[in-house]
Motif scaffolding. Structure first.
Motif, mmCIF file in Angstrom:
data_model
loop_
_atom_site.group_PDB
_atom_site.id
_atom_site.type_symbol
_atom_site.label_atom_id
_atom_site.label_comp_id
_atom_site.label_asym_id
_atom_site.label_seq_id
_atom_site.Cartn_x
_atom_site.Cartn_y
_atom_site.Cartn_z
ATOM 1 N N ILE A 208 33.814 26.240 -13.674
ATOM 2 C CA ILE A 208 33.220 24.490 -14.237
ATOM 3 C C ILE A 208 34.228 24.499 -15.493
ATOM 4 O O ILE A 208 34.821 23.998 -15.386
ATOM 5 N N MET A 209 34.430 25.960 -15.709
ATOM 6 C CA MET A 209 35.682 25.509 -17.043
ATOM 7 C C MET A 209 36.984 25.109 -16.495
ATOM 8 O O MET A 209 37.226 24.002 -17.189
ATOM 9 N N THR A 210 36.883 25.755 -15.297
ATOM 10 C CA THR A 210 38.475 25.146 -14.623
ATOM 11 C C THR A 210 38.276 23.681 -14.444
ATOM 12 O O THR A 210 39.319 22.627 -13.919
ATOM 13 N N SER A 211 37.758 23.735 -13.847
ATOM 14 C CA SER A 211 37.149 22.423 -13.082
ATOM 15 C C SER A 211 36.900 21.022 -13.724
ATOM 16 O O SER A 211 37.909 19.776 -14.130
ATOM 17 N N ASN A 212 36.123 21.240 -14.888
ATOM 18 C CA ASN A 212 36.740 20.811 -16.609
ATOM 19 C C ASN A 212 37.587 20.014 -16.725
ATOM 20 O O ASN A 212 38.716 18.837 -17.039
ATOM 21 N N LEU A 213 39.412 20.827 -17.021
ATOM 22 C CA LEU A 213 40.601 21.214 -17.143
ATOM 23 C C LEU A 213 41.160 19.879 -16.067
ATOM 24 O O LEU A 213 41.615 19.153 -16.940
ATOM 25 N N HIS A 214 40.508 20.800 -14.942
ATOM 26 C CA HIS A 214 41.419 19.313 -14.013
ATOM 27 C C HIS A 214 40.747 18.170 -14.049
ATOM 28 O O HIS A 214 41.954 17.107 -14.345
ATOM 29 N N ARG A 215 40.023 17.592 -13.890
ATOM 30 C CA ARG A 215 39.065 16.347 -14.364
ATOM 31 C C ARG A 215 39.878 15.794 -15.394
ATOM 32 O O ARG A 215 40.064 14.504 -15.349
ATOM 33 N N LEU A 216 39.849 16.769 -16.254
ATOM 34 C CA LEU A 216 39.909 15.490 -17.805
ATOM 35 C C LEU A 216 41.980 16.000 -17.101
ATOM 36 O O LEU A 216 42.272 14.115 -17.936
ATOM 37 N N LEU A 217 42.368 16.368 -17.099
ATOM 38 C CA LEU A 217 43.803 16.339 -16.522
ATOM 39 C C LEU A 217 44.633 15.132 -15.572
ATOM 40 O O LEU A 217 45.640 14.277 -16.308
ATOM 41 N N GLU A 218 43.369 15.154 -15.177
ATOM 42 C CA GLU A 218 43.430 14.161 -14.187
ATOM 43 C C GLU A 218 43.632 12.308 -14.503
ATOM 44 O O GLU A 218 43.628 11.366 -13.884
ATOM 45 N N ILE A 219 42.615 12.468 -15.260
ATOM 46 C CA ILE A 219 42.791 11.074 -15.514
ATOM 47 C C ILE A 219 44.006 9.678 -15.901
ATOM 48 O O ILE A 219 43.373 8.900 -15.774
ATOM 49 N N PRO A 220 45.160 10.421 -16.796
ATOM 50 C CA PRO A 220 45.516 11.021 -17.642
ATOM 51 C C PRO A 220 44.439 11.176 -18.553
ATOM 52 O O PRO A 220 45.191 10.333 -19.502
ATOM 53 N N ILE A 221 45.666 12.504 -19.971
ATOM 54 C CA ILE A 221 45.148 12.813 -21.336
ATOM 55 C C ILE A 221 46.446 13.603 -21.144
ATOM 56 O O ILE A 221 47.691 14.034 -20.665
ATOM 57 N N HIS A 222 47.021 13.357 -22.618
ATOM 58 C CA HIS A 222 48.416 13.665 -23.043
ATOM 59 C C HIS A 222 48.716 15.557 -22.494
ATOM 60 O O HIS A 222 49.912 15.788 -22.258
ATOM 61 N N GLY A 223 47.328 15.944 -22.803
ATOM 62 C CA GLY A 223 47.606 17.294 -23.027
ATOM 63 C C GLY A 223 46.513 18.016 -23.655
ATOM 64 O O GLY A 223 44.932 17.442 -24.406
ATOM 65 N N ILE A 224 46.426 19.654 -23.051
ATOM 66 C CA ILE A 224 45.339 20.353 -23.946
ATOM 67 C C ILE A 224 45.691 21.536 -24.391
ATOM 68 O O ILE A 224 46.354 21.915 -23.929
ATOM 69 N N ILE A 296 35.016 11.711 -22.442
ATOM 70 C CA ILE A 296 34.973 13.478 -21.955
ATOM 71 C C ILE A 296 33.227 13.908 -22.063
ATOM 72 O O ILE A 296 33.101 14.516 -20.928
ATOM 73 N N SER A 297 32.587 13.433 -21.898
ATOM 74 C CA SER A 297 30.841 13.745 -21.887
ATOM 75 C C SER A 297 30.566 13.141 -20.401
ATOM 76 O O SER A 297 30.028 13.602 -19.609
ATOM 77 N N GLN A 298 30.924 11.915 -19.845
ATOM 78 C CA GLN A 298 31.034 11.342 -18.640
ATOM 79 C C GLN A 298 31.906 12.447 -17.587
ATOM 80 O O GLN A 298 31.299 12.169 -16.743
ATOM 81 N N VAL A 299 32.941 12.999 -18.569
ATOM 82 C CA VAL A 299 34.509 13.604 -17.071
ATOM 83 C C VAL A 299 33.306 15.569 -16.690
ATOM 84 O O VAL A 299 33.969 15.497 -16.174
ATOM 85 N N ILE A 300 33.437 15.756 -18.244
ATOM 86 C CA ILE A 300 32.818 16.853 -17.746
ATOM 87 C C ILE A 300 31.888 17.718 -17.541
ATOM 88 O O ILE A 300 30.681 16.998 -17.714
ATOM 89 N N ARG A 301 31.654 18.927 -17.644
ATOM 90 C CA ARG A 301 30.404 19.449 -16.850
ATOM 91 C C ARG A 301 29.989 20.836 -17.320
ATOM 92 O O ARG A 301 30.446 20.921 -18.517
ATOM 93 N N ALA A 302 28.120 20.649 -17.853
ATOM 94 C CA ALA A 302 28.238 22.027 -18.453
ATOM 95 C C ALA A 302 27.282 23.325 -17.811
ATOM 96 O O ALA A 302 27.120 22.854 -17.049
ATOM 97 N N PHE A 303 28.065 24.404 -18.074
ATOM 98 C CA PHE A 303 27.675 26.047 -17.581
ATOM 99 C C PHE A 303 26.124 25.832 -18.424
ATOM 100 O O PHE A 303 26.287 25.682 -19.576
ATOM 101 N N PRO A 304 24.625 26.204 -17.857
ATOM 102 C CA PRO A 304 24.026 26.781 -18.543
ATOM 103 C C PRO A 304 24.114 28.237 -19.561
ATOM 104 O O PRO A 304 24.909 28.952 -18.869
ATOM 105 N N CYS A 305 23.718 27.937 -20.434
ATOM 106 C CA CYS A 305 23.770 28.993 -21.555
ATOM 107 C C CYS A 305 22.449 28.632 -22.026
ATOM 108 O O CYS A 305 21.447 27.413 -22.677
ATOM 109 N N GLN A 306 21.724 29.755 -22.580
ATOM 110 C CA GLN A 306 20.431 29.674 -24.077
ATOM 111 C C GLN A 306 20.709 28.972 -24.703
ATOM 112 O O GLN A 306 21.227 29.454 -25.248
ATOM 113 N N ARG A 307 20.232 28.912 -25.831
ATOM 114 C CA ARG A 307 20.354 28.107 -26.861
ATOM 115 C C ARG A 307 19.904 29.190 -27.661
ATOM 116 O O ARG A 307 19.832 29.939 -27.678
#
Ligand SMILES: O=P(O)(O)O[C@H]1[C@H](O)[C@@H](O)[C@@H](O)[C@@H](O)[C@@H]1O
Ligand SMILES: [Mg+2]
Ligand SMILES: [Mg+2]
Length: 340
Positions: A208-224, A296-307
């Motif tokens: 999920i972390m790597t796919s979020n990077l990919h999805r944001l970069l292909e918008i495109p954005i200037h960088g991460i 950004i919230s429309q593009v990225i996904r979260a993996f499950p985390c216990q509060r």
């Protein structure tokens, strides 16, 4: 002094808010008993002890460290983290004996994480411990202060850079006493983003972390970029040095202070699902504008985390008859420590 303070605390609980000028003596009492609504004295004391803690961190930064593991092979802690947290908490407790604490390393050692209406100091003694271990020069002390679960001030001290970020609710954000503001960028295609690859190493989180990077970069954005400390990442948004930060998996102590600093710098802080920010949810987007944050919230996904307030909650009240045997008891996923 203390019994008067408790009396005043009781008095306060039967009134909504005291907001009256007070002499030094009574303001000392009132601050200790959470009646004062001006927390400047507390913040100034927080800044004073953060400066002292920085000296200890810089000294240890240069020498070889004993490194321990917490929740994963990438979740490190050192004796300096533990010693600095103890130093901060004891100094604050001595001055404000009625205040409460949520400290990263106290929780890791088994203390319960309970955020109440009481004045509470939320402390990360070293944010960026992996950087600290590797002498990568971005390590920060993060101190947030909440009353009735609302952050009244935040302090983030980037120790090697000697940049002290601070904000008091409703009074603006500063870096070394100079006012700071976000970039105000509203176009994500013109944005520089910051994030972190935290300490998770399981397949789901990594994909999920790597796919979020990919999805944001292909918008495109200037960088991460990734600095290695959530607190400094978010302060960079407050200075306009970057336009948005997002992260899943960090903890309340990583971001409680810098979330206020971003808001007081004119930025926006929301949950990665686009809803209101919740410091215990372990998900955040901090941005220069609402349009960039929600894009950004429309593009990225979260993996499950216990509060946080579930992961380190007090054990459920025991029923009168305890049917569980030792072997069936669910072991709380605390953060046991072991030397490398
Ligand atoms: O250095 P820490 O106080 O442990 O905080 C780190 C965290 O451990 C890591 O997983 C990332 O979230 C970093 O951004 C935090 O600053
Ligand atoms: Mg941290
Ligand atoms: Mg830490």
């Amino acid at each position: 002094m203390l019994c008067l303070a408790i009396f005043l605390e009781e008095l306060h609980s039967s009134f909504s808010i005291f907001a009256f000028p007070a002499s030094d003596f009574s303001s000392q009492i009132l601050q200790r008993t959470s009646i004062m609504t001006d927390w400047t004295e507390c913040m100034n004391y927080g800044i004073h002890i953060a400066r002292e803690a920085r000296e200890a961190i810089l000294h240890a930064f240069r020498i070889k460290k004993a490194v321990m593991l917490k929740s994963s092979p990438a979740d490190l802690v050192t004796e300096t983290d533990q010693r600095v947290e103890k130093m901060l908490i004891s100094a604050i407790h001595e001055k404000y004996p009625l205040h409460k604490f949520i400290g990263e390393e106290s929780v890791a050692a088994g203390e319960q994480l309970i955020l109440t209406d009481s004045p509470t100091w939320i402390i990360d003694p070293i944010d960026g411990t992996t950087n600290f271990v590797h002498r990568f020069p971005f390590v920060a002390i993060s101190i947030a202060f909440t009353v009735k679960k609302q952050t009244e001030f935040g302090i983030v001290y980037s120790c090697v850079e000697d940049r002290l970020y601070s904000a008091q609710r409703g009074r603006g954000a500063f870096c070394n006493d100079i006012p700071i503001t976000t970039s105000g960028q509203e176009d994500i295609t013109k944005s520089l983003l910051v994030t972190e690859i935290g300490s998770e190493r399981d397949e789901l989180a990594l994909s999920i972390m790597t796919s979020n990077l990919h999805r944001l970069l292909e918008i495109p954005i200037h960088g991460i970029r990734a600095v290695g400390t959530a607190a400094v990442d978010m302060c960079l948004i407050a200075t306009g040095g970057a336009d948005a930060y997002y992260h899943i998996g960090m903890h309340c102590w990583d971001i409680a202070a810098s979330a206020l600093i971003v808001c007081e710098a004119g930025g926006v802080v929301i949950d990665t699902n686009g809803s209101e920010f919740d410091m215990m949810a372990r998900r955040v987007i901090a941005a220069s504008s609402s349009s960039v944050a929600h894009r950004i919230s429309q593009v990225i996904r979260a993996f499950p985390c216990q509060r946080d307030d579930e992961l380190h909650a007090p054990p459920p009240k025991k029923s009168t008859i305890d049917h569980t045997t030792d072997s069936n008891k669910v072991h709380k996923t605390g953060s046991g420590q072991r030397r490398l």
